[in-house]
Design a protein around this motif. Sequence first.
Motif, PDB file in Angstrom:
ATOM      1  N   ALA A 100      -2.385  -1.782   4.192  1.00 52.15           N
ATOM      2  CA  ALA A 100      -2.198  -2.638   5.240  1.00 52.15           C
ATOM      3  C   ALA A 100      -3.144  -2.351   6.391  1.00 52.15           C
ATOM      4  O   ALA A 100      -3.902  -2.811   7.272  1.00 52.15           O
ATOM      5  CB  ALA A 100      -0.843  -2.947   5.844  1.00 52.15           C
ATOM      6  N   LYS A 101      -3.158  -0.801   6.509  1.00 53.51           N
ATOM      7  CA  LYS A 101      -3.896  -0.194   7.602  1.00 53.51           C
ATOM      8  C   LYS A 101      -5.380  -0.536   7.476  1.00 53.51           C
ATOM      9  O   LYS A 101      -6.117  -0.987   8.681  1.00 53.51           O
ATOM     10  CB  LYS A 101      -3.775   1.360   7.568  1.00 53.51           C
ATOM     11  CG  LYS A 101      -4.173   2.123   8.910  1.00 53.51           C
ATOM     12  CD  LYS A 101      -4.059   3.637   8.720  1.00 53.51           C
ATOM     13  CE  LYS A 101      -2.773   4.197   9.019  1.00 53.51           C
ATOM     14  NZ  LYS A 101      -2.672   5.618   9.190  1.00 53.51           N
ATOM     15  N   ASN A 173       7.805  -2.086  13.998  1.00 56.66           N
ATOM     16  CA  ASN A 173       7.875  -0.745  14.031  1.00 56.66           C
ATOM     17  C   ASN A 173       7.014  -0.442  15.344  1.00 56.66           C
ATOM     18  O   ASN A 173       6.001  -0.825  15.386  1.00 56.66           O
ATOM     19  CB  ASN A 173       6.766  -0.017  12.936  1.00 56.66           C
ATOM     20  CG  ASN A 173       6.689   1.558  12.864  1.00 56.66           C
ATOM     21  OD1 ASN A 173       7.231   2.007  13.892  1.00 56.66           O
ATOM     22  ND2 ASN A 173       5.775   1.920  12.223  1.00 56.66           N
ATOM     23  N   ASP A 201       0.962  -8.747  11.795  1.00 52.99           N
ATOM     24  CA  ASP A 201       1.130  -7.463  10.801  1.00 52.99           C
ATOM     25  C   ASP A 201       2.753  -7.594  10.245  1.00 52.99           C
ATOM     26  O   ASP A 201       3.651  -7.549  10.955  1.00 52.99           O
ATOM     27  CB  ASP A 201       0.852  -6.265  11.617  1.00 52.99           C
ATOM     28  CG  ASP A 201       1.186  -5.014  10.647  1.00 52.99           C
ATOM     29  OD1 ASP A 201       1.940  -5.205   9.586  1.00 52.99           O
ATOM     30  OD2 ASP A 201       0.943  -3.873  11.095  1.00 52.99           O
ATOM     31  N   SER A 233       3.519  -1.252   0.714  1.00 55.32           N
ATOM     32  CA  SER A 233       4.057   0.278   1.151  1.00 55.32           C
ATOM     33  C   SER A 233       5.387   0.264   1.223  1.00 55.32           C
ATOM     34  O   SER A 233       6.190   1.117   0.617  1.00 55.32           O
ATOM     35  CB  SER A 233       3.396   0.738   2.215  1.00 55.32           C
ATOM     36  OG  SER A 233       2.047   1.068   1.854  1.00 55.32           O
ATOM     37  N   LYS A 234       6.057  -0.792   2.022  1.00 51.63           N
ATOM     38  CA  LYS A 234       7.380  -0.709   2.514  1.00 51.63           C
ATOM     39  C   LYS A 234       8.078  -1.395   1.751  1.00 51.63           C
ATOM     40  O   LYS A 234       9.352  -0.910   1.279  1.00 51.63           O
ATOM     41  CB  LYS A 234       7.316  -1.339   3.794  1.00 51.63           C
ATOM     42  CG  LYS A 234       6.304  -0.824   4.872  1.00 51.63           C
ATOM     43  CD  LYS A 234       6.556   0.676   5.187  1.00 51.63           C
ATOM     44  CE  LYS A 234       5.164   1.032   6.088  1.00 51.63           C
ATOM     45  NZ  LYS A 234       5.219   2.254   6.602  1.00 51.63           N
ATOM     46  N   ARG A 242      -1.414   2.846  -1.585  1.00 54.16           N
ATOM     47  CA  ARG A 242      -2.802   2.334  -0.859  1.00 54.16           C
ATOM     48  C   ARG A 242      -3.126   0.843  -1.263  1.00 54.16           C
ATOM     49  O   ARG A 242      -4.472   0.545  -1.382  1.00 54.16           O
ATOM     50  CB  ARG A 242      -3.926   3.246  -0.592  1.00 54.16           C
ATOM     51  CG  ARG A 242      -3.684   4.762  -0.469  1.00 54.16           C
ATOM     52  CD  ARG A 242      -2.638   4.931   0.675  1.00 54.16           C
ATOM     53  NE  ARG A 242      -2.951   4.346   1.893  1.00 54.16           N
ATOM     54  CZ  ARG A 242      -2.195   3.382   2.698  1.00 54.16           C
ATOM     55  NH1 ARG A 242      -0.869   3.507   2.307  1.00 54.16           N
ATOM     56  NH2 ARG A 242      -2.725   3.033   3.717  1.00 54.16           N
TER      57      ARG A 242
HETATM   58  C1  LIG Z   1       3.529  -1.474  11.652  1.00 56.74           C
HETATM   59  C2  LIG Z   1       2.742  -1.178  10.328  1.00 56.74           C
HETATM   60  N1  LIG Z   1       1.522  -1.911  10.041  1.00 56.74           N
HETATM   61  C3  LIG Z   1       0.848  -1.149   9.191  1.00 56.74           C
HETATM   62  C4  LIG Z   1       1.206   0.061   8.512  1.00 56.74           C
HETATM   63  C5  LIG Z   1       0.221   0.594   7.416  1.00 56.74           C
HETATM   64  O1  LIG Z   1       0.885   0.312   5.865  1.00 56.74           O
HETATM   65  P1  LIG Z   1       0.041   0.758   4.745  1.00 56.74           P
HETATM   66  O2  LIG Z   1       0.769   1.972   4.303  1.00 56.74           O
HETATM   67  O3  LIG Z   1       0.070  -0.614   3.784  1.00 56.74           O
HETATM   68  O4  LIG Z   1      -1.329   1.123   5.156  1.00 56.74           O
HETATM   69  C6  LIG Z   1       2.345   0.602   8.885  1.00 56.74           C
HETATM   70  C7  LIG Z   1       2.599   1.919   8.096  1.00 56.74           C
HETATM   71  O5  LIG Z   1       3.364   2.884   8.480  1.00 56.74           O
HETATM   72  C8  LIG Z   1       3.285   0.174   9.802  1.00 56.74           C
HETATM   73  O6  LIG Z   1       4.219   0.752  10.190  1.00 56.74           O
END
Ligand SMILES: Cc1ncc(COP(=O)(O)O)c(C=O)c1O
Length: 378
Positions: A100-101, A173, A201, A233-234, A242
């Motif tokens: 997602a990043k 987060n 997000d 990821s979560k 990734r």
């Molecule tokens: C709010 C938030 N957005 C995006 C991400 C990124 O997730 P990814 O592992 O899919 O890049 C995180 C990861 O910690 C996050 O906490």
Amino acid sequence: MRKLSEKIQGIPPSATIEITDKARRMKKEGIDVISLSIGEPDFDTPGHITEACINALNEGKTHYESSRGIPELCSAISDKLNSENRVFTTPDNIIVSCGAKDTIYEGVQACINPGDEVLILDPSWVSYDPIVMLADGKPVHHPLDDVHFQLKDDVLEKITPKTRMLIFNTPSNPAGSVLNQDSLNLIKDICEDNDIIALADEIYEKLIYEKEHISVASLGDMHERTITVNGFSKAYAMTGWRIGYASAPDEIIKPMTKIQQHTISHPTTFAMWGAVAALRGDQSCVENMRQEFDNRRKYITGALSDMGMRTAPAEGAFYAYVYTGGNDIEVAARWLDEAHVAATPGTAFNTPGWIRLSYAAGTDRLREAMRRISELPE
Ligand SMILES: Cc1ncc(COP(=O)(O)O)c(C=O)c1O
């Protein structure tokens, strides 16, 4: 000294990674540090997902693929968004990226011109500002209220003719809070009235305990101006894989695809086959992890409340956000140095005074962490 990029030098390193590194160093020295600063599930990726990835490798799915991601995954994502989120999209409006990043980075790069303002709701995830700065945009912050963590209409004071995008994260987060219908309606009105793109997000969507998750792209005409970001990821404990994704209108998906063509090409082919299995397979693994996080959430918020500490509404994700009433950096340093509990100061999330505790750790470790913090002298 060689002259290198001033833009990159002006971008701070990730505060969350720095704390995790210090805790790691202490552990190497033999200190029993409890790491509650981490942002990843402590579970392994479910077996049927890893198996699908291994099968893909064995079947020779090791070649270049379409830049937006394998069609099977784009279809699975589109089906999920349509059926679960009421985000009416098609596989052609999906892009799969390296987490997602990466998706957020591409979304911002695709939309922002130098000097454009990007409104970010606080507390905010550590990478939003740097990602906006990498696009030569200007981050502008607005706080959610510090009791219910919802959006109020004083946000309108932050809108200028230069406001191009609004970035927010629900479930949050670091706060663990979830935006309600009123807050999302306000976001919708602001974006529609001022021609602003929303970047929603939704990476913690599946980890929700007390409220319903609402995708802003499902409201009104928001699908025409929203980049809905999510990933694996979560929800599926796939941080190292990734794989993240976005759904967005054509005019945004096309430049995002162009960025991807000239940078990563696409995420790892066989990892994407694992992601197909995650979405198409049995979802009980997600529910089992959610229930375990929920048990820990109940424990940790109860323990913090017994210590007289106020927390943000812990409605989603796997974080308890604690109000320290003092200097969060000093308090977090004391917790690490004296109680050997690693936590993240709220300053990292643009909300000084707060501390983030991740409950992505076993209950025994959480109990021990709470004991150590409660026994610190006043
Ligand atoms: C709010 C938030 N957005 C995006 C991400 C990124 O997730 P990814 O592992 O899919 O890049 C995180 C990861 O910690 C996050 O906490």
